[in-house]
Design an enzyme around this catalytic site. Structure first.
Site, mmCIF file in Angstrom:
data_model
loop_
_atom_site.group_PDB
_atom_site.id
_atom_site.type_symbol
_atom_site.label_atom_id
_atom_site.label_comp_id
_atom_site.label_asym_id
_atom_site.label_seq_id
_atom_site.Cartn_x
_atom_site.Cartn_y
_atom_site.Cartn_z
ATOM 1 N N ASP A 18 6.718 -3.726 1.343
ATOM 2 C CA ASP A 18 5.713 -3.087 0.439
ATOM 3 C C ASP A 18 6.890 -2.219 -0.492
ATOM 4 O O ASP A 18 7.745 -1.464 -0.020
ATOM 5 C CB ASP A 18 4.810 -2.150 1.357
ATOM 6 C CG ASP A 18 3.910 -1.143 0.179
ATOM 7 O OD1 ASP A 18 3.163 -1.992 -0.098
ATOM 8 O OD2 ASP A 18 4.066 -0.169 -0.095
ATOM 9 N N ILE A 19 6.576 -2.211 -1.962
ATOM 10 C CA ILE A 19 7.269 -1.352 -2.572
ATOM 11 C C ILE A 19 7.095 0.042 -2.330
ATOM 12 O O ILE A 19 6.098 0.586 -2.644
ATOM 13 C CB ILE A 19 7.231 -1.724 -4.106
ATOM 14 C CG1 ILE A 19 7.417 -3.401 -4.406
ATOM 15 C CG2 ILE A 19 8.157 -0.911 -5.026
ATOM 16 C CD1 ILE A 19 7.176 -3.686 -5.732
ATOM 17 N N ASN A 38 4.238 3.269 -11.766
ATOM 18 C CA ASN A 38 3.104 3.208 -12.585
ATOM 19 C C ASN A 38 2.782 4.715 -13.354
ATOM 20 O O ASN A 38 2.807 4.498 -14.714
ATOM 21 C CB ASN A 38 1.935 2.680 -11.761
ATOM 22 C CG ASN A 38 1.854 1.252 -11.577
ATOM 23 O OD1 ASN A 38 2.559 0.529 -12.550
ATOM 24 N ND2 ASN A 38 1.193 0.929 -10.765
ATOM 25 N N ASP A 72 4.403 -3.983 -13.475
ATOM 26 C CA ASP A 72 4.539 -5.420 -13.506
ATOM 27 C C ASP A 72 5.973 -5.761 -13.241
ATOM 28 O O ASP A 72 6.238 -6.750 -12.560
ATOM 29 C CB ASP A 72 3.740 -5.832 -14.405
ATOM 30 C CG ASP A 72 2.231 -5.701 -14.321
ATOM 31 O OD1 ASP A 72 1.886 -5.435 -13.050
ATOM 32 O OD2 ASP A 72 1.358 -5.925 -15.281
ATOM 33 N N GLU A 122 1.467 -4.312 -4.609
ATOM 34 C CA GLU A 122 2.957 -4.234 -4.669
ATOM 35 C C GLU A 122 3.553 -4.679 -2.971
ATOM 36 O O GLU A 122 4.508 -4.506 -2.697
ATOM 37 C CB GLU A 122 3.500 -2.886 -4.952
ATOM 38 C CG GLU A 122 3.112 -1.769 -3.787
ATOM 39 C CD GLU A 122 1.905 -1.196 -4.257
ATOM 40 O OE1 GLU A 122 1.472 -0.059 -3.329
ATOM 41 O OE2 GLU A 122 0.894 -1.833 -4.677
#
Length: 214
Positions: free
Chosen positions: A84-85, A92, A101, A127
């Site tokens: 997971d980022i 964002n 993105d 993500e």
């Protein structure tokens, strides 16, 4: 004479029919080739995530079910890594969804370039990514996840064009069939629990499943 002329006309008609048949077969081969190409494109669209080119969630599970069954038949170890980022909402909010993105694409590129041909890389959602490593021990999978984490921290942010240099990191959770998962979904769920533990430990790290969490 008339008989010779009639035979010649019949031969000419037969030659024309043969030529028409050859053209029809050629057209049919071309049509079948085009149909095969279109079917391949449709399969690509159905199985791949449009943003990253990774397997989509449905296709990832189809592949996971196959290798999970194989691992049980062969008695080999199968590992799952959830990635997971970190702080993606912050990316964002600060840079906009287009940069978000691009960040997802950059991480996906790092993953795709680093894994083996036998490994499975899927975009699990948002993500989050799911990786599956066949015939891999838990320790080996944790080492691979650590190499991926280092690669992403070093390279992914530089792939994203922003006015301020972007640093991307990920948290990783690792599980193995040797820890008791009876189904593919359970294996993913265990990796997800390890991922949660990685985030609770400060993010930007790799956590292997604690059997007390399984």
């Amino acid at each position: 004479d008339d008989r010779t002329a009639e035979l010649q006309r019949a031969n000419d008609r037969l030659t024309q029919l043969n030529q028409s048949l050859v053209m029809a077969v050629t057209d049919l081969d071309a049509a079948q080739t085009e149909i095969s190409r279109k079917n391949a494109e449709l399969e690509q669209l159905a199985s791949r995530d449009s943003l990253t080119g990774c397997l989509n969630r449905r296709a990832m599970y189809v592949n996971l079910e196959t290798v999970f069954a194989e691992s049980r038949e062969q008695g080999s170890e199968l590992c799952c890594v959830m990635i997971d980022i970190d702080h993606f909402k912050r990316v964002n909010d600060q840079f906009g969804h287009m940069v978000g993105d691009h960040a997802i694409q950059a991480v996906a590129a790092c993953l795709g370039n680093a894994v083996r041909l036998t490994d499975i890389v899927g975009r699990y959602g948002g993500e989050e990514f799911c990786l599956v490593f066949p015939r891999t021990t838990l320790a080996e999978a944790a080492d691979m996840a650590e190499r991926l984490r280092i690669c992403i921290e070093a390279e992914a942010g530089a792939r994203v064009r922003t006015s301020i240099r972007l640093t991307l990191t990920v948290s990783c959770g690792v599980s193995s069939t040797k820890l008791g998962a009876h189904t593919p979904l359970e294996l993913v769920d265990q990796a997800d629990k390890a991922l949660y533990a990685a985030k609770e430990s400060g993010r930007n790290c790799v956590m292997a499943l604690d059997t007390t969490l399984a």
